[in-house]
Design an enzyme around this catalytic site. Sequence first.
Site, mmCIF file in Angstrom:
data_model
loop_
_atom_site.group_PDB
_atom_site.id
_atom_site.type_symbol
_atom_site.label_atom_id
_atom_site.label_comp_id
_atom_site.label_asym_id
_atom_site.label_seq_id
_atom_site.Cartn_x
_atom_site.Cartn_y
_atom_site.Cartn_z
ATOM 1 C CG ASN A 399 11.677 114.883 -48.656
ATOM 2 O OD1 ASN A 399 11.661 114.942 -47.439
ATOM 3 N ND2 ASN A 399 10.727 114.255 -49.341
ATOM 4 C CG ASP A 400 15.897 112.724 -47.419
ATOM 5 O OD1 ASP A 400 14.805 112.504 -46.869
ATOM 6 O OD2 ASP A 400 16.342 112.032 -48.348
ATOM 7 C CB VAL A 401 18.932 118.746 -47.543
ATOM 8 C CG1 VAL A 401 19.794 117.658 -48.165
ATOM 9 C CG2 VAL A 401 18.038 119.404 -48.588
ATOM 10 C CB ALA A 440 16.514 109.371 -46.131
#
Length: 473
Positions: A399-401, A440
Site C-alpha cells: 500500500n504505502d510503498v 500510514a
Amino acid sequence: MQPVLASFLTDVDFKSVLYIVAFSLFIYGLSGLTGPKTAVQGNRIAGVGMVIAVVATLLVDPFHNWFLILLGLAIGFGVGVPAARQVKMTAMPQMVALFNGVGGGAVALIAWAEFRGTGGFEFTPTYIVIFSLFSAIVGSVSFWGSNVAFAKLQELIDGKPRTLGALQLPAQLLTLGGAIACAIAITAGSTSEILIVLLLVLAAIFGLLLVLPIGGADMPVVISLLNAFTGLAAAAAGVSLDNQALIVAGMIVGASGTILTQQMAIAMNRTITSVIAGGFGGGGGEAAAGPAGASGGTVTSTSASDVAIQMAYARLVVVVPGYGMAVSQAQHAVKEMASLLESKGVEVKYAIHPVAGRMPGHMNVLLAEADVPYDQLKEMDDINGEFKRTDVSLVIGANDVTNPDARNKADSPIYGMPILNVDESASTIVLKRSMSSGYAGIDNPLFTDPKTSMLFGDAKASVEAITEELKAL
C-alpha cells in the site's frame, strides 16, 4: 590428571582464546547475513559462536549453584526454541521486538544485581559504575519500549500515536533527567538501593513515553533503533563484567542496529529524529470494498479470469509483494503462478521495497522460502526503471510503498518517501481485501487510477484463482 585438566580449562589464556573464537564467529556469521543464499549458514555460524561464548563464560569463575544455571538454560531453551520455530512470518517483527526487549531487561537486571552484589558499588572503580548505570538505564528503556512496539504490532493496542499533549516533552525530560540524577547520586557514593530501583522505574517510564507517541508505520524503524540500544547496553554490561565476548557482541549489535535504522529512515525519506518525535502513521482502519475510493475516484473491480488473460498475453509482469502477501501466506501460490506464466513465455520479476512488510527483508525471506530465484528479486533502485516497459504490475497487499502521493502531493505525510513506481506500468492489478488504507493511515490514489483494477479478497485465494484460470488458457 583431573586437577591439571580443570586448571587448563579455567586458565585465563584459554578462556581468552575461546572468546576470540566466539566473536570471530559472530563477525563471520554476520557477514553471511548480507545475502539470502548465505543467511541461514551465517546464522548457524553465529549460533556456534554464542555457544562457545557461553561455555567460556561459565569457565570464568568456579560457579557453585549449577542447578540455577542449568534451570535457567532449560527454561530459556524450552521457551525460546518452540517460540522461534512456531512463529509465523507475519509475526516475526513482534518476535524480534519481544526478544530484543528481553535482552534489554536482562542487562538492566544484571546492573541491579551488580549494585546489590557490591554493596552499592562500594570500592568499585568509577568507570565500572558509570558503564553499569548506563546499561541499567538503556536496558530498561529498551525493555519497556520494545514491549510497547510488540503490543502495537500485535495489535494488543492500536497503532495510533499516544501522547500527553503539551506535557509529552516535559514528561520525557523529567523522567530521563531523574534517571540520570539517580545515576549521578550513585556514582557519587550513595549506596541506597532505593536509588537504583528509582533509576530503573524512571527509565522504564521514559521508554514508554518514548515509543507510545510513535505511530504504527514507524514501528520497524523503532524496533531497529531499540535493538541498537540493547546492543550498546550489552556492551556496557560487558565492560562492567570484564567480559570481552559480551563487549564485542554488544558493539556488533549496536553498530549493525544503528546502520539498519539509518538505512530504513533513508528508505522512508525521514530522519531518526522525526521518527522519535512521533505522530506519524496510526494504522489504517478497515473500509468496505466499494465502487468509490475514499479520494473520490472510481474503483475498477476485476475478476481472476480477466487478470489471468491480461497477464498471459503480457511480455513483462512485475510482482510487487507487501504485507498482504505475508498475512495470507501467499508466497508459494505466487511462485506457482509465476512459474506458469514463465512457461507461457512471460518474463516475471519481483519488486522489493526496503520497508515492505513489517521489517527489512520481510519480502525477501518469504519469497526465498518459496524458492523464488534470487536473481528475480529486484531492489527498488534496480526495478523502478523497468516499470515504464512493464505490461502488468501485480500488487499483492502493498500500500504505502506504492502510493504516488509520495512523489506528487507535497502536503502528504509520506511526501518524499521513495516508492515503487508501479503507476508507470501499462496496467496495474491490485490484490487487497478491501479499500482500507495502509499502516500510514492515508489513501492511495493508485487504487483509483484509470489503469488500475482491483481484485478484492484474500491474497492467497486470489492468486490461486488466477493460477487456475491460467491453466485453463
